[in-house]
Scaffold this motif. Structure first.
Motif, PDB file in Angstrom:
ATOM      1  N   GLN A 111      75.415  23.866  22.323  1.00  0.00           N
ATOM      2  CA  GLN A 111      74.799  23.110  23.415  1.00  0.00           C
ATOM      3  C   GLN A 111      75.719  21.975  23.844  1.00  0.00           C
ATOM      4  O   GLN A 111      76.481  21.431  23.041  1.00  0.00           O
ATOM      5  CB  GLN A 111      73.458  22.521  22.968  1.00  0.00           C
ATOM      6  N   LEU A 112      75.612  21.627  25.118  1.00  0.00           N
ATOM      7  CA  LEU A 112      76.361  20.515  25.673  1.00  0.00           C
ATOM      8  C   LEU A 112      75.336  19.570  26.299  1.00  0.00           C
ATOM      9  O   LEU A 112      74.595  19.973  27.189  1.00  0.00           O
ATOM     10  CB  LEU A 112      77.353  21.026  26.714  1.00  0.00           C
ATOM     11  N   GLN A 113      75.296  18.349  25.822  1.00  0.00           N
ATOM     12  CA  GLN A 113      74.261  17.405  26.237  1.00  0.00           C
ATOM     13  C   GLN A 113      74.897  16.189  26.908  1.00  0.00           C
ATOM     14  O   GLN A 113      75.667  15.465  26.279  1.00  0.00           O
ATOM     15  CB  GLN A 113      73.457  16.952  25.021  1.00  0.00           C
ATOM     16  N   ALA A 114      74.539  15.984  28.170  1.00  0.00           N
ATOM     17  CA  ALA A 114      75.027  14.812  28.901  1.00  0.00           C
ATOM     18  C   ALA A 114      73.949  13.738  28.905  1.00  0.00           C
ATOM     19  O   ALA A 114      72.752  14.049  28.980  1.00  0.00           O
ATOM     20  CB  ALA A 114      75.394  15.197  30.326  1.00  0.00           C
ATOM     21  N   SER A 115      74.369  12.485  28.848  1.00  0.00           N
ATOM     22  CA  SER A 115      73.409  11.382  28.852  1.00  0.00           C
ATOM     23  C   SER A 115      74.085  10.122  29.376  1.00  0.00           C
ATOM     24  O   SER A 115      75.315  10.070  29.519  1.00  0.00           O
ATOM     25  CB  SER A 115      72.872  11.137  27.438  1.00  0.00           C
ATOM     26  N   GLY A 116      73.273   9.110  29.653  1.00  0.00           N
ATOM     27  CA  GLY A 116      73.804   7.803  30.002  1.00  0.00           C
ATOM     28  C   GLY A 116      73.650   7.393  31.446  1.00  0.00           C
ATOM     29  O   GLY A 116      74.023   6.282  31.812  1.00  0.00           O
ATOM     30  N   GLY A 117      73.118   8.260  32.281  1.00  0.00           N
ATOM     31  CA  GLY A 117      72.952   7.896  33.669  1.00  0.00           C
ATOM     32  C   GLY A 117      71.865   6.846  33.854  1.00  0.00           C
ATOM     33  O   GLY A 117      71.152   6.501  32.913  1.00  0.00           O
ATOM     34  N   GLY A 118      71.758   6.351  35.086  1.00  0.00           N
ATOM     35  CA  GLY A 118      70.730   5.364  35.367  1.00  0.00           C
ATOM     36  C   GLY A 118      70.954   4.703  36.707  1.00  0.00           C
ATOM     37  O   GLY A 118      71.773   5.164  37.513  1.00  0.00           O
ATOM     38  N   LEU A 119      70.217   3.624  36.910  1.00  0.00           N
ATOM     39  CA  LEU A 119      70.298   2.845  38.148  1.00  0.00           C
ATOM     40  C   LEU A 119      71.069   1.557  37.864  1.00  0.00           C
ATOM     41  O   LEU A 119      70.759   0.844  36.906  1.00  0.00           O
ATOM     42  CB  LEU A 119      68.893   2.528  38.645  1.00  0.00           C
ATOM     43  N   VAL A 120      72.058   1.284  38.698  1.00  0.00           N
ATOM     44  CA  VAL A 120      72.877   0.087  38.509  1.00  0.00           C
ATOM     45  C   VAL A 120      73.211  -0.489  39.870  1.00  0.00           C
ATOM     46  O   VAL A 120      73.241   0.237  40.866  1.00  0.00           O
ATOM     47  CB  VAL A 120      74.155   0.442  37.714  1.00  0.00           C
ATOM     48  N   GLN A 121      73.445  -1.791  39.922  1.00  0.00           N
ATOM     49  CA  GLN A 121      73.821  -2.426  41.175  1.00  0.00           C
ATOM     50  C   GLN A 121      75.305  -2.251  41.457  1.00  0.00           C
ATOM     51  O   GLN A 121      76.101  -1.985  40.535  1.00  0.00           O
ATOM     52  CB  GLN A 121      73.492  -3.917  41.122  1.00  0.00           C
ATOM     53  N   THR A 122      75.670  -2.398  42.700  1.00  0.00           N
ATOM     54  CA  THR A 122      77.081  -2.341  43.088  1.00  0.00           C
ATOM     55  C   THR A 122      77.886  -3.321  42.244  1.00  0.00           C
ATOM     56  O   THR A 122      77.476  -4.460  42.054  1.00  0.00           O
ATOM     57  CB  THR A 122      77.237  -2.688  44.573  1.00  0.00           C
ATOM     58  N   GLY A 123      79.002  -2.818  41.745  1.00  0.00           N
ATOM     59  CA  GLY A 123      79.850  -3.637  40.885  1.00  0.00           C
ATOM     60  C   GLY A 123      79.536  -3.518  39.417  1.00  0.00           C
ATOM     61  O   GLY A 123      80.289  -4.020  38.572  1.00  0.00           O
TER      62      GLY A 123
END
Length: 119
Positions: free
Chosen positions: A2-14
């Motif tokens: 299996q290949l598991q991606a993680s860590g995304g989210g909402l962030v402000q510019t910069g």
């Protein structure tokens, strides 16, 4: 395998985010790993790639802002993203060439992780 991606989210510019892509299962080795992204209405594009020995390649649009690295002991690759811009908003997916135990090298996709950069 299996290949598991993680860590995304909402962030402000910069702002900054770190994505991870981890391979698990009965694995003999992990070779090249690539991060792709796809924004709504756009084609998928290569963001960054890294070979087993650490050679890297980046899209011009992320050079100097993104850094790809890997931990071979953990079969994991990281994408450090800084100075994020709204145009970096996309679903980020990882692709890896993996050698499973007792089998030839195969390509595997991880599920996507959403990165949203607000202006």
């Amino acid at each position: 395998v299996q290949l598991q991606a993680s860590g995304g989210g909402l962030v402000q510019t910069g702002g900054s985010l770190r994505l991870s892509c981890a391979a698990s299962g009965s694995i003999l080795g992990v070779n090249d790993i690539v991060w792709y992204r796809q924004a709504p209405g756009k084609q998928r594009e290569l963001v960054a790639a890294i070979t087993r020995v650490g050679n890297t390649n980046y899209a011009n649009s992320v050079k100097g802002r993104f850094t790809i690295s890997r931990d071979n002991a953990k079969n994991t690759v990281y994408l450090e993203m800084s100075s994020l811009k709204p145009e970096d908003t996309a679903v980020y997916s990882c692709y890896a060439r993996i050698v499973p135990n007792g089998r030839p090298e195969l390509g595997y996709w991880g599920q996507g992780t959403q990165v949203t950069v607000s202006s």
